[in-house]
Design a protein around this motif. Structure first.
Motif, short mmCIF file in Angstrom:
data_model
loop_
_atom_site.label_atom_id
_atom_site.label_comp_id
_atom_site.label_asym_id
_atom_site.label_seq_id
_atom_site.Cartn_x
_atom_site.Cartn_y
_atom_site.Cartn_z
N MET A 45 0.86 -1.18 0.00
CA MET A 45 0.00 0.00 0.00
C MET A 45 0.89 1.22 0.00
N ALA A 46 0.56 2.18 -0.84
CA ALA A 46 1.34 3.41 -0.92
C ALA A 46 1.04 4.30 0.30
N PRO A 47 2.00 5.16 0.67
CA PRO A 47 1.79 6.09 1.79
C PRO A 47 0.95 7.28 1.37
N THR A 48 -0.35 7.08 1.30
CA THR A 48 -1.27 8.11 0.78
C THR A 48 -1.82 8.98 1.90
N GLY A 49 -2.54 10.01 1.49
CA GLY A 49 -3.29 10.83 2.42
C GLY A 49 -4.54 10.10 2.88
N PRO A 50 -5.32 10.72 3.76
CA PRO A 50 -6.48 10.04 4.35
C PRO A 50 -7.62 9.78 3.37
N ASN A 51 -7.62 10.44 2.21
CA ASN A 51 -8.75 10.30 1.30
C ASN A 51 -8.46 9.43 0.08
N GLU A 52 -7.28 8.79 0.08
CA GLU A 52 -6.93 7.91 -1.04
C GLU A 52 -6.35 6.61 -0.51
N ILE A 53 -6.45 5.60 -1.34
CA ILE A 53 -5.76 4.33 -1.08
C ILE A 53 -4.99 3.96 -2.35
N GLY A 54 -3.71 3.74 -2.19
CA GLY A 54 -2.90 3.32 -3.33
C GLY A 54 -2.45 1.87 -3.16
N LEU A 55 -2.94 1.00 -4.03
CA LEU A 55 -2.61 -0.42 -3.97
C LEU A 55 -1.57 -0.75 -5.04
N ILE A 56 -0.58 -1.51 -4.66
CA ILE A 56 0.45 -1.97 -5.60
C ILE A 56 0.44 -3.48 -5.57
N GLU A 57 0.02 -4.09 -6.69
CA GLU A 57 -0.14 -5.55 -6.75
C GLU A 57 0.82 -6.16 -7.76
N ARG A 58 1.23 -7.37 -7.48
CA ARG A 58 2.02 -8.16 -8.43
C ARG A 58 1.08 -9.11 -9.16
N MET A 59 1.00 -8.95 -10.46
CA MET A 59 0.10 -9.76 -11.28
C MET A 59 0.93 -10.67 -12.19
N PRO A 60 0.44 -11.86 -12.48
CA PRO A 60 1.18 -12.71 -13.43
C PRO A 60 1.24 -12.08 -14.81
N LEU A 61 2.32 -12.37 -15.53
CA LEU A 61 2.50 -11.79 -16.86
C LEU A 61 1.50 -12.33 -17.87
#
Length: 502
Positions: A147-163
């Motif tokens: 999860m990215a270090p976002t502000g209180p009104n956002e969520i940043g997701l970083i996922e690893r997906m298969p190619l």
């Protein structure tokens, strides 16, 4: 283990097992062993004695088309790509267990097909492959997304997906090991795989496919296509619906595959290519240990090793003494029958490679290097391709035998005066796969390890490392990495999802 299933202990027992083998030579598509669509087959021969081992399916572009369609449909179905990581792990671990349970047959197939000593395939190749598959499987449910270090009104997701669909083209020098280096991370991350083994060493790859199915791998996730690189390999490399190509082999072929990526869909292309690795021995080294390792570094696996320490750099003050020790160590690498448990150096892969070695030995003499030992064919077994461990001294780094990858049991010895000269010689190569450094001076060891342009540097050892560290090269030795968690990264895409929750 019952007496009937006891591991063979002698050449005669291994030969008896070989005679009784029922060798599978068909392709593996969508969970079934099948003939090539053309019906064509081609023989695979044992380098040890030249005898035919099996008729193997000779797949072509039409088989590639079918396999890609199956792999794509399987991937999109989610049967493997969406399977919970813990379940994928269980199947991968079971796959590793089945390889281990079938170790005698797999080791024998590898020895017969590649000319490798049975002691190596039993004690190095099979155990290493088991570890690779098991470790990759065990890692699957221990890698977290972010999860990215976002502000209180956002969520940043970083996922690893298969190619998606991965094509893996593997070489003939370590067919089993490199296959598992590709399969482990590619399968663990949820991809579908099309595996093309080298034309002259397809047998263990074909065997693995059936074991993967037995372990519970869904049909269509792993497909194995034996066939020629000129047609089948090209078709896979140019295919518009393959997302990734991973290749281990020669630098020239790697360059061609990179061109194919650009000509098609810019598929991600990972290459582990050639080497001309320097093995540097300083005057303060443990000379006995270094000499044993110097022989192993170049004569192991008949010299058919991309990381082989084929340039031995020796400080002038110890050169004469040290080379006598290396010569003594080299004598233990006497070529012998690959299925004899006492053999430490087996057969070269085929006549073409044998002729290549002969050519470079002649070139070394022509360029003025001094033949220190070896330099001639050996014939421990009728019909096989064997060559004596060969050492040239008085080599300069501009000679052909110091510049080009020979892929045989030929060592070029270069003397140096200073640390700076050793480093300059070591880096004066188009390759950058591996290097060895022998010294008791910790500061020198760190300086050399830092400044040598190579993907792996071994200090006071050679061929060191395990599945936990990445493997790959600098410069024209390739890109990408096999092994370790870094390999899992290579077979996945990063996806960022930004959610507004205000």
């Amino acid at each position: 283990m019952s007496e009937h299933n006891k591991t063979p202990q002698t050449l005669q027992e291994w030969q008896a097992m070989a005679e009784a083998l029922q060798i599978e030579g068909r392709a593996f598509i969508n969970g079934e062993y099948v003939d090539a669509l053309s019906g064509e087959t081609r023989p695979t021969f044992s380098p040890g004695d030249g005898r035919e081992l099996a008729q193997v399916a000779s797949c072509g572009p039409e088989d590639a088309e079918l396999a890609v369609k199956v792999a794509r449909e399987t991937f999109e179905s989610g049967v493997w790509s969406h399977m919970p990581p813990m379940q994928r792990k269980k199947i991968m671990v079971r796959f590793a267990e089945l390889i281990e349970q079938n170790r005698d047959e797999i080791a024998l197939l590898e020895s017969l097909d590649a000319g490798k000593p049975i002691s190596d395939t039993m004690n190095v190749d099979v155990p290493g492959s088991v570890t690779t598959i098991r470790w990759s499987g065990e890692a699957v449910d221990k890698i977290y997304d972010e999860m990215a270090p976002t502000g209180p009104n956002e969520i940043g997701l970083i996922e690893r997906m298969p190619l998606g669909v991965v094509a893996a083209i593997v070489p003939w020098n370590f067919p089993l090991s490199t296959t598992c280096w590709k399969l482990g991370p590619a399968l663990a991350t949820g991809n579908s795989v099309i595996l093309k083994p080298a034309s002259n060493t397809p047998l263990t790859a074909i065997k693995l496919a059936g074991l993967a199915k037995e372990a519970g791998l869904p049909d269509g996730v792993l497909n194995v296509l034996p066939g020629p690189g000129s047609s089948l390999g090209k078709a896979l490399s140019l295919h518009m619906d393959i997302d990734c190509l991973t290749f281990t082999g020669s630098t020239d072929v790697g360059k061609t595959l990179t061109e194919y990526s650009g000509q098609s869909n810019l598929k991600r292309t990972f290459l582990e290519l050639g080497g001309k690795s320097p093995n540097i021995v300083f005057a303060d080294a443990d000379l006995d240990k270094a000499a044993e390792a110097a022989a192993l570094a170049v004569f192991y696996n008949q010299g058919e090793t991309c990381t082989a320490g084929t340039r031995l750099l020796v400080h002038k003050s110890i050169a004469d003494e040290f080379m006598q020790k290396v010569k003594k160590a080299a004598a233990r690498f006497k070529p012998g029958h690959p299925q004899d448990p006492n053999t430490v150096m087996g057969a070269l892969i085929d006549k073409n490679q044998f002729d290549t070695v002969e050519h470079y030995v002649a070139k070394g003499k022509e360029d003025g290097a001094v033949l220190f030992c070896g330099g001639a064919p050996a014939q421990p077994v009728e019909g096989g391709y064997y060559y004596e461990p060969t050492i040239f001294t008085k080599v300069t780094n501009d000679m052909t035998i110091a510049r080009e990858e020979i892929f045989g049991p030929v060592l070029a010895v270069i003397e140096f005066d200073s640390d700076e000269e050793a480093l300059q010689i070591a880096n004066d190569s188009i390759y950058g796969l591996a290097a060895g450094v022998w010294t008791k001076d910790i500061s020198r060891a760190h300086r050399m390890a830092r400044d040598i342009r190579a993907g792996s540097v071994w200090v006071n050892n050679y061929f060191g490392g395990d599945i936990t560290v990445p493997f790959g090269g600098f410069k024209q030795s390739g890109n990408g990495r096999d092994k370790s968690l870094h390999a899992l990264d290579k077979y996945s895409e990063l996806k960022s999802t930004w959610i507004d929750i205000s």
